[in-house]
Every structure is written in structure tokens, then in C-alpha cells.
Design a protein around this motif. Structure first.
Motif, mmCIF file in Angstrom:
data_model
loop_
_atom_site.group_PDB
_atom_site.id
_atom_site.type_symbol
_atom_site.label_atom_id
_atom_site.label_comp_id
_atom_site.label_asym_id
_atom_site.label_seq_id
_atom_site.Cartn_x
_atom_site.Cartn_y
_atom_site.Cartn_z
ATOM 1 N N UNK A 130 -41.522 -11.460 6.548
ATOM 2 C CA UNK A 130 -41.466 -10.162 5.873
ATOM 3 C C UNK A 130 -42.096 -10.327 4.495
ATOM 4 N N UNK A 131 -43.168 -9.570 4.235
ATOM 5 C CA UNK A 131 -43.907 -9.722 2.980
ATOM 6 C C UNK A 131 -43.558 -8.663 1.941
ATOM 7 N N UNK A 132 -42.746 -7.686 2.295
ATOM 8 C CA UNK A 132 -42.382 -6.611 1.368
ATOM 9 C C UNK A 132 -41.523 -7.177 0.233
ATOM 10 N N UNK A 133 -41.948 -7.032 -1.041
ATOM 11 C CA UNK A 133 -41.149 -7.578 -2.156
ATOM 12 C C UNK A 133 -39.801 -6.887 -2.331
ATOM 13 N N UNK A 134 -39.638 -5.709 -1.734
ATOM 14 C CA UNK A 134 -38.354 -5.009 -1.831
ATOM 15 C C UNK A 134 -37.331 -5.550 -0.841
ATOM 16 N N UNK A 135 -37.786 -6.433 0.062
ATOM 17 C CA UNK A 135 -36.909 -6.983 1.088
ATOM 18 C C UNK A 135 -36.818 -8.495 0.952
ATOM 19 N N UNK A 136 -35.655 -9.025 1.291
ATOM 20 C CA UNK A 136 -35.448 -10.476 1.313
ATOM 21 C C UNK A 136 -35.061 -10.889 2.725
ATOM 22 N N UNK A 137 -35.317 -12.148 3.066
ATOM 23 C CA UNK A 137 -34.990 -12.609 4.416
ATOM 24 C C UNK A 137 -34.730 -14.104 4.410
ATOM 25 N N UNK A 138 -34.082 -14.561 5.468
ATOM 26 C CA UNK A 138 -33.939 -15.999 5.687
ATOM 27 C C UNK A 138 -33.781 -16.258 7.182
ATOM 28 N N UNK A 139 -34.248 -17.415 7.609
ATOM 29 C CA UNK A 139 -34.153 -17.815 9.012
ATOM 30 C C UNK A 139 -32.716 -18.244 9.311
#
Length: 307
Positions: free
Chosen positions: A154-163
Motif C-alpha cells: 500500500x503506497x498511500x501515505x494516508x494509510x499504514x500497513x504491516x504483514x
């Protein structure tokens, strides 16, 4: 229309239960005179009397008894609402809406994490909604989803992610298929085989991943039929329509008519990411993320059969 505030309703209920202005005033720790004015103003506002005056006692009439029932219900609802808001603020209540692609729950990690959160915080509820990955991200940005499960970066700076997990794919075939007794399945056998596949969709999908894996080996799969989803594909495989690939956690749903084999030549694997809004994470969703990161027996896919 004149609205009745909660304080007036609380005072009315106390007077109705005490049948006396003076006793109600003592219980409320206020003077009798302003309490009496409150009751008179309430009756004037609604246009009819609520009490029959008998000496110094006040007895509810029919209208007063009806208002008492509704007032108690409103005050109980308000108390529950305030308690729910306090729980939400403290991360011990509220509803977490989690978007996921079809198949993302089969390995048990997301459901088991939600169950552990609910065991620790019974007032937290979960709502699971199946959607394509692009749709999930849109609902996440809009604020309708609290969390989403994705297989792509996910490349959107408004979103965060982790595996949080990865899973390999396996080969499924009917038990009476000619390849069922083959010790080692060759690339040529995969080229000549007929396949049951899922639909082509915009964005990442099992179909696109499978086609890409075949092309890396230099061939296009021969499609025998297209199933609406992976569970339907399993049913078609069981009835002899061809081979298919599926995530390993689906093995427990495959039934006795299907043989499961390793898939070394195509080397397919999927990675699962949990995604959230950087500036919109609720306390209840935070509890879920914390539990997802904690060690659990659900950290590996369950229900797999030996091949």
C-alpha cells in the motif's frame, strides 16, 4: 415543539416515585421550591396535568404513568449510551468493521484474533465485510472500514500497513485424475492439464497470480471452466472438471474427493497485510492490531491434511 431535557425527566421520575415534592427534593439534594416549579413548567409545556394533587401528596394520573414508563426507558438508554461511549474511548467497546477479500479468513488468523479480543473485551463487536482489495481501500479512506486485509503493498501515505501472515498455494485435483498416482508432476503435465480458475478481476486476484506463475514457466493455462469463487472451484474439481490451485488453508474445505499435492513448479505464495488509516484508528481497532501482533497458536494455517 418543546423538547424535554434529561434533567427534567430525572426530576419528574424522582417525584413520581416519591409521591412528594419535599421527599424528592431531599433525595435530589435541591430545594423543594425549584423542584415544584420544574414539575409545573413540565405540565404547562406538555399541556396537561401529570399528577392528581391529594393534600400534600402527588399521585400519577394516566398521562403521568405513561410518561413515567417512557422517561425511565429514555434515561436507561442515555445511561447505556454514555457507558458505550466511555468504553469506545477506552478501547473496551465499539464495533470494528474489517474489510477482507474472499478467502482471507480461511487460515483462521483474523477470526482467532477477533475472538481473543472479544474474550478480553466482551463489549467490542466485529463486522466482517468481503470486498475486492481496491474497494477495501476506498472504504478505508472514506472511514466506513476501520481495517482492511490486503495482499499488495500500500503506497498511500494516508494509510499504514504491516504483514501478519504468508501462505503458499497447493495443487488440487480429483482423486481419480491421471496425475493422482504420479510421483512427481512434470511441467509438461501442467501444460497439458485442464484447469478450473476463478474470474479475472481488476487488481490483484488468484486468477492473475496463477496466470502470472504459469507465464513465468512459459505457458498459458488451458481453462476448462471458470468458477465464481474458490469454494465453487473446489466443488468443480471434486466433480472432475480439472485441476486448480488454492491457498493451503483451504485444504480443510476440500473434501475427500479431492487430492492435495505440493506445487513446487509454479511457486505461488501470498502475503497478507493489515491496513489502517494513519489518522483514524479507533481504540477498539487498536486493540485488534495489538492482539494481531501478539504471539498466538493461530499464527499458522490450521486444518491442513497430510499430502
Amino acid at each position: 415543539m418543546h423538547l424535554i431535557d434529561l434533567r427534567t425527566l430525572q426530576q419528574f421520575v424522582r417525584v413520581a416515585e416519591s409521591e412528594s415534592i419535599s421527599r424528592a427534593a431531599q433525595a435530589l439534594h435541591i430545594s423543594a421550591s425549584p423542584l415544584s416549579r420544574t414539575i409545573l413548567n413540565l405540565e404547562a409545556r406538555i399541556g396537561f396535568a401529570l399528577f392528581d394533587r391529594v393534600g400534600r401528596s402527588l399521585r400519577l394520573n394516566n398521562a403521568g404513568r405513561e410518561l413515567l414508563v417512557n422517561a425511565r426507558a429514555l434515561l436507561r438508554d442515555n445511561e447505556r449510551l454514555m457507558l458505550d461511549l466511555q468504553r469506545r474511548a477506552g478501547g473496551t467497546g465499539g464495533t470494528v468493521v474489517l474489510g477482507h477479500m474472499p478467502g482471507a479468513l480461511y487460515n483462521g488468523i483474523i477470526p482467532d484474533t477477533a475472538r481473543r479480543v472479544q474474550a478480553a473485551h466482551p463489549s467490542i463487536r466485529f463486522q466482517f465485510e468481503s470486498a475486492l482489495e481496491s474497494e477495501q481501500l476506498e472504504e478505508l479512506r472514506r472511514g466506513r472500514f476501520d481495517l482492511a486485509v490486503q495482499t499488495q503493498d500500500v503506497s498511500d501515505p494516508a494509510l499504514a500497513s504491516r504483514v501478519f501472515a504468508s501462505e503458499r498455494y497447493v495443487l488440487l485435483m480429483p482423486r481419480d485424475h491421471p496425475l493422482a498416482t504420479t510421483a512427481e508432476i512434470s511441467l509438461n503435465a501442467l501444460v497439458e492439464a485442464e484447469w478450473v480458475v476463478t474470474p479475472e478481476r481488476a487488481g490483484p486476484s488468484l486468477r492473475s497470480a496463477f496466470t502470472a506463475a504459469c507465464r513465468r514457466q512459459g505457458f498459458e493455462p488451458r481453462v476448462a471452466c471458470v468458477a465464481g469463487d474458490i469454494v465453487s472451484a473446489l466443488a468443480l474439481v471434486a466433480h472432475g472438471f480439472g485441476l486448480c490451485v488454492a491457498q493451503e488453508s483451504l485444504v480443510r474445505f476440500s473434501g475427500e474427493q479431492i487430492l492435495v499435492r505440493a506445487l513446487p513448479l509454479l511457486e505461488m505464495q501470498t502475503v497478507y497485510r493489515i491496513v489502517w488509516r494513519v489518522d483514524g484508528l479507533t481504540p477498539a481497532a487498536t486493540r485488534f492490531l495489538e492482539a494481531l501482533a501478539a504471539p498466538s497458536k493461530a499464527a499458522t494455517p490450521r486444518g491442513q491434511r497430510k499430502r
